[in-house]
Write a protein that holds these residues in place. Structure first.
Motif, short mmCIF file in Angstrom:
data_model
loop_
_atom_site.label_atom_id
_atom_site.label_comp_id
_atom_site.label_asym_id
_atom_site.label_seq_id
_atom_site.Cartn_x
_atom_site.Cartn_y
_atom_site.Cartn_z
N SER A 22 0.82 -1.20 0.00
CA SER A 22 0.00 0.00 0.00
C SER A 22 0.86 1.26 0.00
N ILE A 23 1.90 1.27 0.85
CA ILE A 23 2.79 2.45 0.91
C ILE A 23 3.52 2.63 -0.41
N GLU A 24 4.00 1.53 -0.96
CA GLU A 24 4.73 1.60 -2.22
C GLU A 24 3.82 2.14 -3.33
N SER A 25 2.57 1.68 -3.36
CA SER A 25 1.62 2.13 -4.36
C SER A 25 1.30 3.61 -4.19
N GLN A 26 1.14 4.04 -2.94
CA GLN A 26 0.83 5.44 -2.69
C GLN A 26 2.00 6.36 -3.06
N LEU A 27 3.20 5.90 -2.81
CA LEU A 27 4.38 6.68 -3.19
C LEU A 27 4.46 6.84 -4.71
N LEU A 28 4.13 5.78 -5.42
CA LEU A 28 4.12 5.85 -6.89
C LEU A 28 3.07 6.86 -7.36
N ASN A 29 1.88 6.79 -6.78
CA ASN A 29 0.80 7.71 -7.15
C ASN A 29 1.17 9.16 -6.81
N PHE A 30 1.82 9.33 -5.66
CA PHE A 30 2.26 10.66 -5.23
C PHE A 30 3.22 11.27 -6.24
N ARG A 31 4.17 10.48 -6.71
CA ARG A 31 5.14 10.98 -7.69
C ARG A 31 4.44 11.37 -9.00
N ASN A 32 3.43 10.61 -9.38
CA ASN A 32 2.68 10.94 -10.60
C ASN A 32 1.91 12.25 -10.46
N ILE A 33 1.30 12.46 -9.30
CA ILE A 33 0.54 13.69 -9.08
C ILE A 33 1.45 14.91 -9.15
N LEU A 34 2.66 14.77 -8.63
CA LEU A 34 3.60 15.90 -8.58
C LEU A 34 4.03 16.38 -9.97
N LYS A 35 3.78 15.61 -10.99
CA LYS A 35 4.19 15.99 -12.34
C LYS A 35 3.36 17.14 -12.91
N THR A 36 2.16 17.32 -12.35
CA THR A 36 1.23 18.32 -12.90
C THR A 36 0.94 19.39 -11.86
N ALA A 37 1.08 20.66 -12.25
CA ALA A 37 0.83 21.77 -11.34
C ALA A 37 -0.67 21.95 -11.07
N GLY A 38 -1.00 22.63 -9.97
CA GLY A 38 -2.38 23.00 -9.69
C GLY A 38 -3.21 21.94 -9.01
N GLN A 39 -2.57 20.90 -8.45
CA GLN A 39 -3.32 19.84 -7.77
C GLN A 39 -3.00 19.81 -6.28
N ASP A 40 -2.99 21.01 -5.67
CA ASP A 40 -2.56 21.14 -4.28
C ASP A 40 -3.39 20.29 -3.31
N ASN A 41 -4.71 20.31 -3.48
CA ASN A 41 -5.56 19.54 -2.56
C ASN A 41 -5.26 18.05 -2.65
N GLN A 42 -5.10 17.55 -3.87
CA GLN A 42 -4.83 16.13 -4.05
C GLN A 42 -3.46 15.76 -3.49
N VAL A 43 -2.48 16.66 -3.70
CA VAL A 43 -1.13 16.43 -3.17
C VAL A 43 -1.16 16.35 -1.65
N ASN A 44 -1.86 17.30 -1.02
CA ASN A 44 -1.93 17.32 0.45
C ASN A 44 -2.64 16.10 1.01
N GLN A 45 -3.71 15.68 0.34
CA GLN A 45 -4.44 14.49 0.79
C GLN A 45 -3.56 13.24 0.69
N GLN A 46 -2.83 13.16 -0.42
CA GLN A 46 -1.96 12.00 -0.61
C GLN A 46 -0.84 11.98 0.43
N LEU A 47 -0.27 13.16 0.72
CA LEU A 47 0.78 13.25 1.74
C LEU A 47 0.26 12.79 3.09
N THR A 48 -0.92 13.27 3.48
CA THR A 48 -1.51 12.89 4.78
C THR A 48 -1.70 11.38 4.87
#
Length: 363
Positions: free
Chosen positions: A320-346
């Motif tokens: 689960s952690i490995e999958s979430q880290l992968l998803n987190f890196r993908n989200i970071l590629k695109t600007a303007g997704q602050d809410n999604q980035v913060n939710q994923q970090l939490t």
């Protein structure tokens, strides 16, 4: 560890990896001469012709390499290499040879970039097993140079319990020998081992000639004032000379129990947390490339180091952690997704807390 001061001729790993490789080999050969010359020459006479021929060959290689790198290394290095070669031919004293070999090493180390050192060593029992599986055939189970193949090799394998030799051998030299092998000997490169395994082996074999005294760990923590970079680059004899705040008892303890050097290092999970939080800050500043770099580091320098251990305790949490880290890196590629980035970090931080509790709560 602190990086050495930058000079006009600083050796850069990023700009010239081949130059760095060549200089590291000069470092390795110079140290080898300083350690083994006593086996070749005694009181001005050749005591071992084979060892003496090896000393001459290594000195010749150092001279050739310094000539080729003349524009990228200190100007005096070529002259020092020639002087070392001539001093060996003249069968000079051990003090003279060790002084020249160390002078060459010091010049190169002062202009080399800081090493990427491990944040933690492998557990001692794991390193010992790694040594037995990879090294004992030549060096013996106890590292005494008496493995089953030892007598058939020339030169014979190193006896890591020989303290006189160990006092003149740096951990960097041991690491380079494990990583790159040693030309002209049976010592091969163990490139199939990862960096942490090779550093752990270097610290392990570097510990075998030393035994701790009655000195306490608290005494070490309060009084020893030495950076890990300096500890790795210099041999024990030099460390005593360079650092008046470390004595022989402290040195023996730290060499025999290298884990003490890493006891204040951040845990892999802490490293992952720090890098993930820094990645979000970089993302919010619209520094997407830096955010991606930090997110990758959170995995490679943090979570990956405890991945196998966590998998043994809770495979689903690891996945689960490995999958979430992968998803987190993908989200970071695109600007303007602050809410999604913060939710994923939490979410990731919560699961890392679970992993921390699971691992630290069990032996």
């Amino acid at each position: 560890a602190q990086s050495p001061a930058v000079t006009s001729q600083e050796i850069s790993h990023e700009t010239s990896p081949d130059l760095l490789k060549q200089t590291r080999q000069i470092l390795q050969l110079a140290e080898y001469i300083g350690v083994d010359y006593s086996e070749a020459v005694t009181e001005g006479s050749i005591s071992n012709p084979d060892e003496f021929a090896e000393m001459q060959q290594f000195a010749s290689i150092i001279t050739e390499k310094t000539n080729l790198l003349a524009n990228d290394v200190p100007n005096s290095l070529t002259a020092d290499a020639l002087q070392l070669q001539q001093s060996i031919a003249d069968k000079s004293s051990l003090d003279v040879i060790q002084g020249l070999s160390q002078k060459i090493r010091n010049q190169l180390l002062s202009q080399s970039p800081a090493l990427v050192l491990p944040t933690q060593l492998l557990a001692k029992e794991n390193v010992k097993q790694l040594f037995i599986e990879n090294c004992s055939t030549c060096h013996g189970d106890l590292g005494q140079g008496d493995g089953p193949l030892a007598k058939s090799l020339s030169p014979e394998p190193t006896n890591f319990t020989d303290q006189e030799r160990a006092l003149n051998r740096s951990l960097l030299g041991l690491y380079d020998a494990i990583s790159d092998g040693l030309d002209g000997s049976a010592m091969r490169a163990f490139s199939e081992l990862n960096d942490q395994q090779r550093w752990s082996l270097a610290f392990y074999v570097g510990s075998l000639a030393f035994e701790p005294t009655a000195i306490t760990t608290k005494h070490i923590e309060n009084d020893a004032n030495i950076e890990l970079q300096q500890w790795v680059n210099s041999n024990p004899t030099q460390l005593i000379q360079q650092n008046v705040e470390i004595d022989k008892a402290q040195l023996a303890l730290l060499r025999s129990q290298p884990e003490l050097l890493f006891q204040h290092a951040d845990s892999p999970i802490s490293v992952a947390r720090t890098n993930l939080q820094a990645a979000v800050k970089a993302y919010q500043a619209n520094e997407l490339a830096q955010a991606q770099t930090l997110a990758v580091s959170a995995y490679l320098d943090g979570f990956e180091l405890i991945e196998n251990n966590l998998d043994a305790h809770d495979s689903s949490l690891r996945k689960s952690i490995e999958s979430q880290l992968l998803n987190f890196r993908n989200i970071l590629k695109t600007a303007g997704q602050d809410n999604q980035v913060n939710q994923q970090l939490t979410s990731i931080l919560a699961q890392l807390d679970q992993a921390d509790t699971l691992l630290t709560g069990q032996s």
